[in-house]
Design an enzyme around this catalytic site. Structure first.
Site, PDB file in Angstrom:
ATOM      1  N   LYS A  32       3.883  -2.322   2.244  1.00  0.00           N
ATOM      2  CA  LYS A  32       2.907  -3.378   1.968  1.00  0.00           C
ATOM      3  C   LYS A  32       3.582  -4.691   1.562  1.00  0.00           C
ATOM      4  O   LYS A  32       3.126  -5.770   1.953  1.00  0.00           O
ATOM      5  CB  LYS A  32       1.929  -2.934   0.882  1.00  0.00           C
ATOM      6  N   THR A  33       4.664  -4.609   0.764  1.00  0.00           N
ATOM      7  CA  THR A  33       5.341  -5.840   0.335  1.00  0.00           C
ATOM      8  C   THR A  33       5.951  -6.549   1.540  1.00  0.00           C
ATOM      9  O   THR A  33       5.921  -7.786   1.635  1.00  0.00           O
ATOM     10  CB  THR A  33       6.437  -5.517  -0.701  1.00  0.00           C
ATOM     11  N   ASP A 219      -1.570  -8.590  -4.703  1.00  0.00           N
ATOM     12  CA  ASP A 219      -0.941  -7.272  -4.558  1.00  0.00           C
ATOM     13  C   ASP A 219      -1.464  -6.330  -5.647  1.00  0.00           C
ATOM     14  O   ASP A 219      -1.929  -6.786  -6.700  1.00  0.00           O
ATOM     15  CB  ASP A 219       0.578  -7.424  -4.667  1.00  0.00           C
ATOM     16  N   GLU A 220      -1.371  -5.032  -5.417  1.00  0.00           N
ATOM     17  CA  GLU A 220      -1.813  -3.998  -6.369  1.00  0.00           C
ATOM     18  C   GLU A 220      -3.252  -4.259  -6.832  1.00  0.00           C
ATOM     19  O   GLU A 220      -3.581  -4.173  -8.015  1.00  0.00           O
ATOM     20  CB  GLU A 220      -0.873  -3.945  -7.592  1.00  0.00           C
ATOM     21  N   GLN A 250      -3.904   5.205  -5.641  1.00  0.00           N
ATOM     22  CA  GLN A 250      -2.884   5.012  -6.674  1.00  0.00           C
ATOM     23  C   GLN A 250      -3.428   4.219  -7.864  1.00  0.00           C
ATOM     24  O   GLN A 250      -2.653   3.618  -8.616  1.00  0.00           O
ATOM     25  CB  GLN A 250      -1.659   4.306  -6.085  1.00  0.00           C
ATOM     26  N   ARG A 603       6.432  10.151  -4.708  1.00  0.00           N
ATOM     27  CA  ARG A 603       7.695   9.524  -5.134  1.00  0.00           C
ATOM     28  C   ARG A 603       8.882  10.167  -4.416  1.00  0.00           C
ATOM     29  O   ARG A 603       9.971   9.596  -4.384  1.00  0.00           O
ATOM     30  CB  ARG A 603       7.912   9.676  -6.645  1.00  0.00           C
TER      31      ARG A 603
END
Length: 766
Positions: A32-33, A219-220, A250, A603
């Site tokens: 995404k970044t 973002d987030e 998340q 993770r």
């Protein structure tokens, strides 16, 4: 080749869909970044957008810094004119220029947590509010929650009608805000709230920033609260070129005020929004992703998406059951050591994740035993934590009053009004007479100039002597519980910081577990040896320097990170998800925990191990828990081990009680004679057992140190009593205190002793 050719089809959609609102549902590890930074480059290079017309917002300074660095690499000239920043930094820049419109000076100050506590304390005093009944932390929490939801003083007061506590809170809230304004100060929550107020009250200011920021990216987005949502809505309302990126799966920060509805309801606010899903994962193997997909699919409140990868299936997930938490920790450390020696992996490739900080203690000790370098992320090492050091300082003072460092640490913890000046007078007295600081405190009545502090010092000395009186006779766990109980250390922690108090108390419970374990494994346990063992385990200064260390961290701390090898420990119902979550009437609580499990699973890049213990000692007592429901949601075909057959909780209880009773009862006494507490299947509460004593306590047979009502002694003033260590003696005095009876006994051989009844366990001589 164009820089955009490296993107997949969905990432290119995010980059090139620049007009109108966009909801990018970015699964874990989906890049995404990368998509966001390339979108900024595309706006400037391909669409001719001025850099100063772009605003990119994220949550942490670290994330903003990383994004800014990537943008600089892609854009080059003009990148410095793009606002790539956090929510609070954005609002601070706006308020420094325009807050005078709200009646503040532009040189306002920001109050930190300590400043807030001081202010609330003074307000409570001013309003004559009893802070024993209404805690300062309660007011701070209520005010912060109100600001997260943009509930101002007036609205809060209206909502408080009919609720006495909320009315009092409304009074404090009003006084708090008025005092802040008089002081030309804002608290952390105000930074966003006042910016929203500015935009709503000053249309011309809002319009200038709407013109400035024609393209906004967040973002987030799943972590935004109501105030942050409203800020972004106002800024983007004119041109509606808003691109939000996030993953509802998340969303794990509800306890911080995050509102998952912001991302779930985005299309209701922006019906014309383009919805783009990033489902290709560049991090994990397909087996790991299939496990994550299977778990999160059980949540109802989510956007449907399915992670996939072209990396191949990879290893199956390792499921490892253990009889207890000690074996679990030993296995994890041993397996890491094996991977490093056999497979050539580095320590930095491995991470151990857990639900609560208290779980770290056993893991740390196992790492030390194996000689594995490690770091605890998001906190200090177990034995270096404030609350553990405080309790150990008490134990050291009880064991040996000559430890001046330990004594100085706890003489005013919790606060006893023994100030630094007073302590130095005692220290001077000790130095002149060549005695220890503690011995000098025992002679406080001989030291001139102490005034009212003399009584405080005597009370402290008396506490240490009473606790010391039971050193050789009673379990260390009782001693630690007595320290917490007598000093009201739990209240001290809550008053200091409500948010971290439960975690700190859980760490003390883990120290109790360590004490129980020590006594069970040593033939002649004593406090001095216990402290020595801890000192050796806690000595981690010899761990080699550098970054090649195993990371130990909570699941919340792990968000945004990735590792080749991940261990998820403590996968048990009652621990993860927690007991309080399980019994909650709110199904969204379990869904939040499931999202946390999803974060933990994703993770791992190459290798994932799930571990659980059939029994785990918590607060010094053994709990029997079933394997976590989140593990059972993973298809067995994805794991290299089979799950145990599901048993009813009542059956687990019966077997545990029978086993404990058979080991503890005298010959000829049937385990059926034990009174068993009623089991409520709905509550699914973990069974607790620790020998016949704990069974008696569970049945209400025995009153202990922590009882609400102290058990009245069977003896009285003038009676003869027997103590297991000091022998026989006469009771000189009995004084009832809120939590116990203080007993003064003149022993025939040991002399006069002062002790608490539940701690001393004196027996009347008939």
């Amino acid at each position: 080749m164009s820089i955009y050719d490296t993107l997949n089809r969905e990432q290119k959609q995010v980059v090139t869909t620049v007009d109108g609102p966009v909801l990018c549902l970015a699964g874990a590890g989906s890049g995404k970044t990368r998509a966001l930074t390339h979108r900024i480059a595309y706006l400037i290079d391909e669409m001719g957008v001025n850099p100063w017309n772009i605003l990119a917002i994220t949550f942490t300074n670290k994330a903003a810094g990383e994004m800014r660095e990537r943008v600089n690499q892609l854009v080059g000239f003009g990148a410095s004119q793009i606002w790539v920043t956090t929510f609070h930094a954005t609002c601070m820049r706006i308020l420094r220029r325009h807050i005078d419109r709200l009646g503040y000076d532009t040189n306002f100050t920001i109050y930190d947590t300590d400043d807030q506590k001081t202010l609330i304390r003074s307000i409570c005093k001013r309003l004559r509010i009893d802070t024993k009944t209404y805690k300062e932390r309660m007011f701070l929490g209520a005010i912060s929650s109100a600001k997260d939801e943009l509930i101002g003083v007036e609205e809060y007061g209206l909502r408080a009608a009919g609720d006495y506590t909320r009315k009092i809170t409304a009074q404090v809230y009003r006084e708090y805000q008025e005092t802040l304004k008089k002081s030309n100060a804002l608290d952390f929550d105000d930074i966003i709230c006042r910016t929203v107020e500015l935009f709503k009250g000053c249309p011309e200011v809002l319009d200038s920033y709407q013109e400035r920021f024609r393209y906004i990216m967040v973002d987030e987005y799943q972590d935004t609260n109501t105030a942050q949502f409203e800020l972004i809505r106002l800024l983007s309302d004119k041109y509606r070129n808003l691109c939000v990126v996030g993953d509802d799966d998340q969303s794990i920060y509800k306890f911080r005020g995050a509102n998952i509805r912001n991302i779930l309801d985005f299309e209701k606010i922006y019906p014309e929004a383009a919805v783009i899903k990033l489902e290709q994962n560049y991090r994990s193997t397909q087996s790991i992703l299939d496990a994550a997909n299977a778990v999160i699919r059980n949540n109802v409140g989510r956007k449907d998406k399915e992670l996939w990868t072209d990396r191949g299936a990879g290893n199956r997930i390792h499921l490892r059951p253990f009889d207890n938490a000690y074996e679990e920790a030993e296995y994890i450390a041993d397996d890491i050591a094996h991977k490093v020696k056999r497979d050539g992996m580095e320590y930095r490739d491995c991470a151990v994740l857990y639900r609560t900080n208290a779980q770290a203690r056993l893991l740390e000790e196992s790492m030390v035993v194996e000689g594995i370098p490690y770091n605890v992320v998001g906190g200090t090492n177990f034995y270096a934590r404030q609350e553990i050091k405080d309790i150990l300082a008490y134990l050291k003072t009880i064991d040996n009053g000559r430890d001046e460092v330990a004594l100085r640490r706890i003489v005013n913890v919790p606060k006893r009004s023994i100030g630094a000046v007073t302590l130095e007078k005692v220290a001077d007295y000790a130095e002149i007479r060549g005695m220890s600081l503690y011995d000098a405190m025992c002679e406080a009545d001989q030291i001139a100039g102490l005034g009212k502090a003399e009584a405080k010092i005597k009370s402290f000395v008396n506490l240490i002597q009473v606790l010391r009186s039971g050193l050789d006779s009673y379990p260390l766990e009782d001693l630690i519980r007595a320290i917490v109980e007598r000093t009201q250390y739990d209240e001290y922690l809550r008053d200091m910081d409500e948010e971290s108090a439960e975690d700190r108390l859980a760490n003390i419970d883990e120290l109790i577990t360590k004490a129980v374990s020590y006594e069970e494994t040593h033939d002649d346990p004593n406090l001095s040896e216990f402290l020595e063992e801890i000192a050796l385990v806690a000595d981690i200064d010899n761990v080699e320097e550098g970054d090649d260390r195993v990371l130990l961290m909570t699941l919340h701390s792990a968000k945004g990170l990735e590792f080749p090898v991940v261990y998820l420990s403590g996968m048990e119902d009652g621990l993860f998800p927690s007991y309080m979550t399980i019994v909650s009437d709110d199904p969204s609580e379990v869904e939040e925990e499931r999202r946390l499990a999803y974060v933990g699973i994703t993770r791992a890049r190459d290798d994932l191990t799930l571990t659980y213990a059939k029994s785990r000692m918590i607060r010094g007592e053994t709990q029997y828990n079933a394997v976590s429901r989140f593990v059972r949601e993973i298809p067995t075909a994805l794991m290299d081990n089979t799950l145990p057959a599901s048993r009813s909780r009542d059956e687990v209880f019966r077997q545990a009680i029978a086993r404990q009773a058979a080991e503890a009862l005298p010959i000829g006494v049937s385990p059926r004679a034990i009174v068993r507490p009623q089991v409520t299947p709905k509550a699914n509460k973990p069974f607790i057992a620790q020998g016949i004593g704990s069974l008696n306590k569970l049945a209400g047979i025995q009153k202990g140190i922590g009882s609400q009502e102290p058990a009245e002694p069977e003896y009285g003033k003038g009676d003869r009593v027997r103590h297991v260590k000091y022998g026989e003696g006469s009771v000189l005095d009995i004084v009832r205190e809120p939590r116990d009876y203080k007993v003064t006994v003149l022993f025939d051989q040991a002399g006069q002793k002062i002790m608490y009844a539940s701690f001393a366990k004196l027996k009347k001589i008939t």
